[in-house]
Design an enzyme around this catalytic site. Structure first.
Site, PDB file in Angstrom:
ATOM      1  N   HIS A 229       1.768  -0.980  11.398  1.00 58.74           N
ATOM      2  CA  HIS A 229       2.944  -0.912  10.521  1.00 58.74           C
ATOM      3  C   HIS A 229       4.017  -1.761  11.204  1.00 58.74           C
ATOM      4  O   HIS A 229       4.650  -1.311  12.165  1.00 58.74           O
ATOM      5  CB  HIS A 229       3.393   0.548  10.382  1.00 58.74           C
ATOM      6  CG  HIS A 229       4.666   0.749   9.645  1.00 58.74           C
ATOM      7  ND1 HIS A 229       4.741   1.423   8.445  1.00 58.74           N
ATOM      8  CD2 HIS A 229       5.943   0.384   9.928  1.00 58.74           C
ATOM      9  CE1 HIS A 229       5.992   1.474   8.036  1.00 58.74           C
ATOM     10  NE2 HIS A 229       6.747   0.841   8.919  1.00 58.74           N
TER      11      HIS A 229
ATOM     12  N   ASP B  17      -1.184   1.909  -0.268  1.00 58.64           N
ATOM     13  CA  ASP B  17      -0.143   2.671   0.442  1.00 58.64           C
ATOM     14  C   ASP B  17       0.317   3.834  -0.428  1.00 58.64           C
ATOM     15  O   ASP B  17       1.514   4.150  -0.505  1.00 58.64           O
ATOM     16  CB  ASP B  17       1.034   1.782   0.843  1.00 58.64           C
ATOM     17  CG  ASP B  17       1.963   2.450   1.864  1.00 58.64           C
ATOM     18  OD1 ASP B  17       1.606   3.531   2.374  1.00 58.64           O
ATOM     19  OD2 ASP B  17       3.040   1.901   2.139  1.00 58.64           O
TER      20      ASP B  17
END
Length: 457
Positions: free
Chosen positions: A178, A304
């Site tokens: 991330h 996501d």
């Protein structure tokens, strides 16, 4: 128990039409006018067949976040979107940083029976970014974890990131980063730029993503390990990844459906459905992401999928949680942004939403071509319809979709997992029916393995 289906007159990604005969979860024959005694016939005239979709980035919330989603409800949402496998992120409570937690998540997925659930292990203990988690134990566990990520948090310590890359290299794993430099995004609420200044919201600069990606591709090159970049959102990130690939660095990258379509302008209404991390960016970023997906710089689409309770989203902007649900809308958004615009074809859709995600995540039995002897993990899709997407089309537990009230093309008509239907006629099959089918498949597998074992003794 033997189960047999004939999927009649379906269209392949190559434009051919064929019948598909499935027996005990395996494609056993392709051709025209196929028949089999006792077979269930599925009329697929006019429908496209894709290999079952594979999501490398799903938040199922369980354990600990069952108010937003569970493995069961998230699996139902995945099936509704045409997915046959999902990779469950580690930011549950407790965090998936031990063998016990990842095995629990996988067992819940097996019990639900809608999709293959592959747990992702945390890189660091408690997602705190200070000490490595039990990476080796998770890799050796029954869950056989191969993807590790602190998603929701960046592995910002370069030494810890290097150690993680070195560790996973030994068993062919991958670290999914991330990319967010935390010091550059303190208090960030939206994309940094003229609009954030006008709205008085703290900005999330593009360089916070790009700097981490640049650092990590160099670390991956130094170590000789695999790196995967989660939810790429800026044109600058695309250029860094393109440069890394030109150097032969083993890096892959994903883009979300919402970053392929939505822009920061939507934030002006302070509708918290559009609050996400990384934030919605500008139109130039969206175009760069689409082009990068088309030319292969970005390898896959990942949802996501991030469910939240209404309390976490229906509040003032700065207090609202980041995240959007996206499993049910991923394929229609990709059709709208990539196929209907002429950037890619349906064979490319199979590659970026099934084949390549399965390879990156080491998800066996998924992303396979339509061929005799291959597992019957299939999605039947109607490309010709359009519909105004609504909360009624969501099969999960949360409704924080940015696409509600938006006209989208296409609809998943049927999904087949392990040879049985999890979606029929566009509707998710009831939980009890799926549980029985999954149990029957498991029993059949045990019987086959026992027979094979007896023959070799």
């Amino acid at each position: 128990m033997t189960t047999t289906q004939i999927i009649r007159a379906v269209e392949t990604v190559d434009g051919d039409r064929t019948d598909v005969l499935v027996r005990d979860g395996v494609v056993v024959e392709l051709g025209t006018r196929l028949s089999a005694v006792g077979a269930t016939v599925v009329d697929a005239d006019g429908l496209l067949v894709l290999p079952g979709l594979v999501d490398l980035h799903t938040h199922l919330r369980e354990p600990g976040g069952e108010g937003s989603e569970t493995v069961l409800t998230g699996s139902r949402a995945a099936a509704a979107g045409g997915f046959t496998a999902v990779n469950a992120m580690a930011n549950s409570s407790p965090v998936a940083d031990t063998a016990g937690v990842v095995e629990q998540v996988q067992a819940l997925g097996d019990r639900a029976g809608y999709v293959t659930v592959r747990p992702i292990g945390a890189v660091s203990r408690g997602l705190e970014g200070t000490h490595l988690s039990e990476i080796g134990a998770m890799a050796r566990s029954r869950a056989a974890v191969r993807v590790f990520s602190d998603d929701g948090h960046c592995v910002s310590d370069p030494l810890l990131m290097r150690r993680a890359l070195e560790y996973v290299k030994g068993f062919g794993g991958v670290v999914a980063q991330h990319a967010q430099e935390p010091r550059l995004t303190i208090g960030a609420q939206m994309n940094e730029g003229a609009l954030s200044a006008e709205l008085g919201l703290a900005g999330w600069p593009a360089v916070a993503e790009e700097a981490i990606i640049a650092r990590d591709v160099l670390l991956a090159d130094h170590v000789g390990a695999r790196l995967h970049v989660c939810h790429v959102s800026t044109a600058g990130s695309v250029e860094v990844i393109r440069w890394a690939k030109s150097r032969g660095i083993d890096v892959t990258a994903e883009v979300t459906p919402h970053h392929l379509l939505l822009t920061e302008d939507l934030v002006a209404g302070y509708d918290s459905r559009y609050k996400v991390n990384p934030p919605l960016r500008g139109k130039d970023d969206v175009q760069a992401l689409r082009s990068a997906l088309a030319d292969g710089t970005i390898d896959i689409v990942a949802t996501d999928h991030a469910p939240h309770t209404s309390e976490a989203k229906c509040c003032e902007w700065d207090a609202a949680a980041n995240g959007m649900v996206g499993l049910e809308t991923a394929l229609p958004v990709v059709q709208h942004t990539m196929v209907d615009t002429g950037l890619i074809g349906w064979g490319d859709v199979a590659r970026i939403m099934s084949t390549t995600p399965a390879v990156i995540g080491r998800v066996s039995g998924q992303g396979r071509p339509l061929a005799v002897g291959e597992p019957a993990e299939l999605t039947l899709y109607d490309r010709s319809v359009t519909r105004t997407f609504s909360a009624e089309h969501l099969a999960g537990k949360s409704t924080n979709s940015p696409f509600i009230d938006r006209v989208l093309p296409g609809r998943v008509e049927a999904t087949f997992h392990q040879g049985y239907a999890t979606v029929e006629g566009g509707a998710v099959v009831e939980t009890e029916t799926i549980a029985r089918a999954a149990a029957a498949v498991a029993a059949h597998r045990v019987s086959v393995e026992a027979t094979a074992g007896a023959e070799t003794r």
